[in-house]
Design a protein around this motif. Sequence first.
Motif, PDB file in Angstrom:
ATOM      1  N   ARG A 194       0.824  -1.198   0.000  1.00 51.69           N
ATOM      2  CA  ARG A 194       0.000   0.000   0.000  1.00 51.69           C
ATOM      3  C   ARG A 194       0.858   1.248   0.000  1.00 51.69           C
ATOM      4  O   ARG A 194       0.624   2.209  -0.753  1.00 51.69           O
ATOM      5  CB  ARG A 194      -0.926  -0.005   1.216  1.00 51.69           C
ATOM      6  CG  ARG A 194      -2.182   0.861   1.081  1.00 51.69           C
ATOM      7  CD  ARG A 194      -1.948   2.310   1.396  1.00 51.69           C
ATOM      8  NE  ARG A 194      -1.567   2.548   2.778  1.00 51.69           N
ATOM      9  CZ  ARG A 194      -1.248   3.738   3.247  1.00 51.69           C
ATOM     10  NH1 ARG A 194      -1.217   4.802   2.443  1.00 51.69           N
ATOM     11  NH2 ARG A 194      -0.895   3.901   4.513  1.00 51.69           N
ATOM     12  N   LEU A 195       1.912   1.268   0.805  1.00 55.13           N
ATOM     13  CA  LEU A 195       2.772   2.442   0.902  1.00 55.13           C
ATOM     14  C   LEU A 195       3.599   2.654  -0.358  1.00 55.13           C
ATOM     15  O   LEU A 195       4.049   3.770  -0.626  1.00 55.13           O
ATOM     16  CB  LEU A 195       3.693   2.306   2.118  1.00 55.13           C
ATOM     17  CG  LEU A 195       2.975   2.328   3.474  1.00 55.13           C
ATOM     18  CD1 LEU A 195       3.941   1.978   4.595  1.00 55.13           C
ATOM     19  CD2 LEU A 195       2.336   3.695   3.729  1.00 55.13           C
ATOM     20  N   TRP A 197       2.520   2.506  -3.425  1.00 56.30           N
ATOM     21  CA  TRP A 197       1.781   3.207  -4.478  1.00 56.30           C
ATOM     22  C   TRP A 197       0.902   4.339  -3.964  1.00 56.30           C
ATOM     23  O   TRP A 197       0.423   5.168  -4.734  1.00 56.30           O
ATOM     24  CB  TRP A 197       0.909   2.230  -5.259  1.00 56.30           C
ATOM     25  CG  TRP A 197      -0.125   1.491  -4.443  1.00 56.30           C
ATOM     26  CD1 TRP A 197      -0.009   0.241  -3.926  1.00 56.30           C
ATOM     27  CD2 TRP A 197      -1.428   1.956  -4.068  1.00 56.30           C
ATOM     28  NE1 TRP A 197      -1.140  -0.110  -3.231  1.00 56.30           N
ATOM     29  CE2 TRP A 197      -2.040   0.935  -3.316  1.00 56.30           C
ATOM     30  CE3 TRP A 197      -2.146   3.133  -4.286  1.00 56.30           C
ATOM     31  CZ2 TRP A 197      -3.317   1.047  -2.773  1.00 56.30           C
ATOM     32  CZ3 TRP A 197      -3.427   3.251  -3.740  1.00 56.30           C
ATOM     33  CH2 TRP A 197      -4.003   2.214  -3.006  1.00 56.30           C
ATOM     34  N   ASP A 198       0.714   4.406  -2.653  1.00 57.88           N
ATOM     35  CA  ASP A 198      -0.173   5.416  -2.064  1.00 57.88           C
ATOM     36  C   ASP A 198       0.670   6.421  -1.284  1.00 57.88           C
ATOM     37  O   ASP A 198       1.476   6.032  -0.438  1.00 57.88           O
ATOM     38  CB  ASP A 198      -1.175   4.730  -1.144  1.00 57.88           C
ATOM     39  CG  ASP A 198      -2.301   5.663  -0.700  1.00 57.88           C
ATOM     40  OD1 ASP A 198      -2.142   6.898  -0.828  1.00 57.88           O
ATOM     41  OD2 ASP A 198      -3.327   5.154  -0.226  1.00 57.88           O
ATOM     42  N   GLU A 199       0.490   7.696  -1.575  1.00 58.10           N
ATOM     43  CA  GLU A 199       1.267   8.736  -0.902  1.00 58.10           C
ATOM     44  C   GLU A 199       0.741   9.072   0.484  1.00 58.10           C
ATOM     45  O   GLU A 199       1.384   9.830   1.226  1.00 58.10           O
ATOM     46  CB  GLU A 199       1.288  10.011  -1.760  1.00 58.10           C
ATOM     47  CG  GLU A 199       2.022   9.830  -3.085  1.00 58.10           C
ATOM     48  CD  GLU A 199       2.080  11.118  -3.879  1.00 58.10           C
ATOM     49  OE1 GLU A 199       1.502  12.124  -3.414  1.00 58.10           O
ATOM     50  OE2 GLU A 199       2.716  11.126  -4.949  1.00 58.10           O
ATOM     51  N   ALA A 200      -0.389   8.518   0.866  1.00 54.99           N
ATOM     52  CA  ALA A 200      -0.936   8.777   2.199  1.00 54.99           C
ATOM     53  C   ALA A 200       0.024   8.241   3.257  1.00 54.99           C
ATOM     54  O   ALA A 200       0.685   7.222   3.053  1.00 54.99           O
ATOM     55  CB  ALA A 200      -2.298   8.127   2.342  1.00 54.99           C
ATOM     56  N   GLU A 203      -0.538   4.101   8.307  1.00 57.07           N
ATOM     57  CA  GLU A 203      -1.384   3.916   9.477  1.00 57.07           C
ATOM     58  C   GLU A 203      -0.538   3.317  10.604  1.00 57.07           C
ATOM     59  O   GLU A 203       0.472   2.656  10.335  1.00 57.07           O
ATOM     60  CB  GLU A 203      -2.541   2.970   9.143  1.00 57.07           C
ATOM     61  CG  GLU A 203      -3.477   3.467   8.061  1.00 57.07           C
ATOM     62  CD  GLU A 203      -4.321   4.641   8.533  1.00 57.07           C
ATOM     63  OE1 GLU A 203      -4.439   4.838   9.760  1.00 57.07           O
ATOM     64  OE2 GLU A 203      -4.860   5.357   7.675  1.00 57.07           O
ATOM     65  N   GLU A 206       0.291  -0.252  10.127  1.00 60.63           N
ATOM     66  CA  GLU A 206       1.233  -0.520   9.045  1.00 60.63           C
ATOM     67  C   GLU A 206       2.674  -0.346   9.517  1.00 60.63           C
ATOM     68  O   GLU A 206       3.546  -1.186   9.244  1.00 60.63           O
ATOM     69  CB  GLU A 206       0.943   0.402   7.867  1.00 60.63           C
ATOM     70  CG  GLU A 206      -0.371   0.099   7.174  1.00 60.63           C
ATOM     71  CD  GLU A 206      -0.697   1.097   6.084  1.00 60.63           C
ATOM     72  OE1 GLU A 206      -1.243   0.675   5.039  1.00 60.63           O
ATOM     73  OE2 GLU A 206      -0.420   2.304   6.267  1.00 60.63           O
ATOM     74  N   ASP A 252     -10.329  -3.555   1.783  1.00 61.83           N
ATOM     75  CA  ASP A 252      -9.926  -4.356   0.629  1.00 61.83           C
ATOM     76  C   ASP A 252     -10.528  -5.756   0.792  1.00 61.83           C
ATOM     77  O   ASP A 252      -9.976  -6.601   1.483  1.00 61.83           O
ATOM     78  CB  ASP A 252      -8.394  -4.417   0.564  1.00 61.83           C
ATOM     79  CG  ASP A 252      -7.895  -5.189  -0.640  1.00 61.83           C
ATOM     80  OD1 ASP A 252      -8.699  -5.898  -1.267  1.00 61.83           O
ATOM     81  OD2 ASP A 252      -6.703  -5.084  -0.946  1.00 61.83           O
TER      82      ASP A 252
END
Length: 288
Positions: A194-195, A197-200, A203, A206, A252
Motif C-alpha cells: 500500500r505504501l 503506491w499510495d502517498e498517504a 497507518e 502498518e 480491501d
Amino acid sequence: MGYSGTIVVGRSERPLVELRALRRFGYRHHWLRQLGDGWQLVETAGWDDPPDLVGATRALSAESGSPSFGAYVNDSDCAGMCVDDGPLTHLPDVDAPCAVYSHGAGKEPEPRAVDEVVDEFVAWSGRAGLTADAARIRHALTGDEVADELLFRLVEALGVRRIGRTEKWAFGISSRPYALITSYFGLATRARARLAWDEAPPEPWETAAIRLDEDLWAALYRPDADVATLTTRVAEVLEAYNAHQVQANEPDRRHEELFAMLTAGTLNPDHEDDDHGRRWADRRATAE
C-alpha cells in the motif's frame, strides 16, 4: 512456481546473518547453512528484490574480511551473480544477454566469455583459501539444470567442504501466529504494498507490522530470541489492524478474504518445524 531469492556465500566467525552488510542482500534470511571452515551460505530475500549484488558483495567482504559471492535467482529460470571483485554475470548463458528479467539496480549482466568467468571463480577460490575444480565450475556455468541447482553446484565447485543442512530456527516463522505478519499475504506485505503506491502516510498498524516483520526475521537464528515478546507484538499488531478495519469505509475485500483464510489456517496450512520447505531445502545438502 520456481525458486526466487538471493544466495550469499561468505565467511565469518559469527553467524553470517548477524553481519550488517547482509541486509543489503535482503532481510528475510530464510535458510542458513554451514559450508565448513567458517564458510556459510544464506538464502535470503527482500521487499524490493533483486538487490544490488555488486555493491552488496563488496560491502560484505569489507565487513567480514573475506571474499564473498552473491546471486539472485529469477523463478529458477536464470540468475545474476557476482564475486566481490567482479562484474554482474548471467547464469546460465554467461556469454549472452538476458532478454527476459531485470537483474537489479538498473545494471544488467554483460555477456562474458566462459573461460573468463571460469578463471574469475578459480581466482576467487584461491583468494578464499579454497581449492576450486575448474571443470566442475565450467559444468555449472554451462549446464542445463535450473538456475538455483546450477548455483549450488557452482558453490560446491569452489572448494567448500560441504553444503550443510539448514540451521534450526528459534521459532516457526512460517507458521501462525508469525505468518500473519511475515507471509506473502501477511500484514507486513500488505502495508509495504500500500505504501509503495499510495502517498498517504502510514497507518499505525502498518508501521508496527513492518517493524515487527523485520524484527521477527532478525531474531530467527538467535538462541536468546524473546519469543514471548514477539508473540505479544503479533497480537498487538492484529488488534491495531482490526481496529483500523472497523473504522475503514472501504476495506480491501479481496485481501480480507485471503487474510481470513491465513488466520484460519486454510491458506498455506501450518506444518511442523521441519516442514516441507525445510525438507526440500535439505535435499541440497552433501556429505563432506
